[in-house]
Write a protein that holds these residues in place. Structure first.
Motif, PDB file in Angstrom:
ATOM      1  N   ALA A   1       0.772  -1.314   0.038  1.00  0.00           N
ATOM      2  CA  ALA A   1      -0.008   0.147   0.170  1.00  0.00           C
ATOM      3  C   ALA A   1       0.661   1.227  -0.003  1.00  0.00           C
ATOM      4  O   ALA A   1       2.215   1.201   0.671  1.00  0.00           O
ATOM      5  N   LYS A   2       0.578   2.345  -0.698  1.00  0.00           N
ATOM      6  CA  LYS A   2       1.329   3.418  -0.757  1.00  0.00           C
ATOM      7  C   LYS A   2       0.402   4.728  -0.421  1.00  0.00           C
ATOM      8  O   LYS A   2      -0.971   4.516  -0.600  1.00  0.00           O
ATOM      9  N   GLU A   3       0.986   5.595   0.178  1.00  0.00           N
ATOM     10  CA  GLU A   3       0.123   6.946   0.620  1.00  0.00           C
ATOM     11  C   GLU A   3       0.294   7.828  -0.497  1.00  0.00           C
ATOM     12  O   GLU A   3       1.411   8.173  -0.972  1.00  0.00           O
ATOM     13  N   VAL A   4      -0.988   8.456  -1.011  1.00  0.00           N
ATOM     14  CA  VAL A   4      -0.727   9.345  -2.266  1.00  0.00           C
ATOM     15  C   VAL A   4      -1.435  10.875  -1.616  1.00  0.00           C
ATOM     16  O   VAL A   4      -2.299  10.715  -0.720  1.00  0.00           O
ATOM     17  N   THR A   5      -1.377  11.934  -2.473  1.00  0.00           N
ATOM     18  CA  THR A   5      -1.706  13.008  -2.065  1.00  0.00           C
ATOM     19  C   THR A   5      -2.644  13.690  -3.180  1.00  0.00           C
ATOM     20  O   THR A   5      -2.324  13.536  -4.325  1.00  0.00           O
TER      21      THR A   5
END
Ligand SMILES: [Zn+2]
Length: 102
Positions: A56-60
């Motif tokens: 999982a990756k955090e994006v903005t």
């Protein structure tokens, strides 16, 4: 099932939460000494959750006119051979949004 640790308590199904990452897991816990034991399927289930977490990756989100743009990290861009102007399909489900490159 009797506890192999204290040999007095009974192992009961128990749901715990890993404090560091907030991941919930199922295990067997002794009613006497509190010893936690995991069966092979329970262990595999926990490993699966960890693998998913690492992927999982955090994006903005960023404003782009009346819409929002999502900044996709470069390693994902490379892996899926994405490029500006290339098209993708956006699908929605209960958990969130999926972007499938064409
Ligand atoms: Zn015990």
């Amino acid at each position: 099932m009797k506890c192999p640790h204290c040999k007095q308590g009974i192992l009961e199904k128990y749901t715990g939460v890993m404090e560091e990452d907030g991941i919930s897991y199922e295990a067997l816990r002794c009613s006497q000494c509190g010893e936690e034991i995991m069966t092979m399927p329970q262990l595999k289930e926990l490993a699966k959750k960890y693998r998913k977490l690492r992927k999982a990756k955090e994006v903005t989100f960023a404003q782009w006119g009346n819409s929002l743009a999502v900044r996709i990290p470069n390693d994902v861009v490379q892996e899926y051979k994405l490029a500006s102007g290339k098209r993708a399909v956006l699908t929605k489900d209960k958990q969130g949004i999926r972007i499938i490159p064409e």
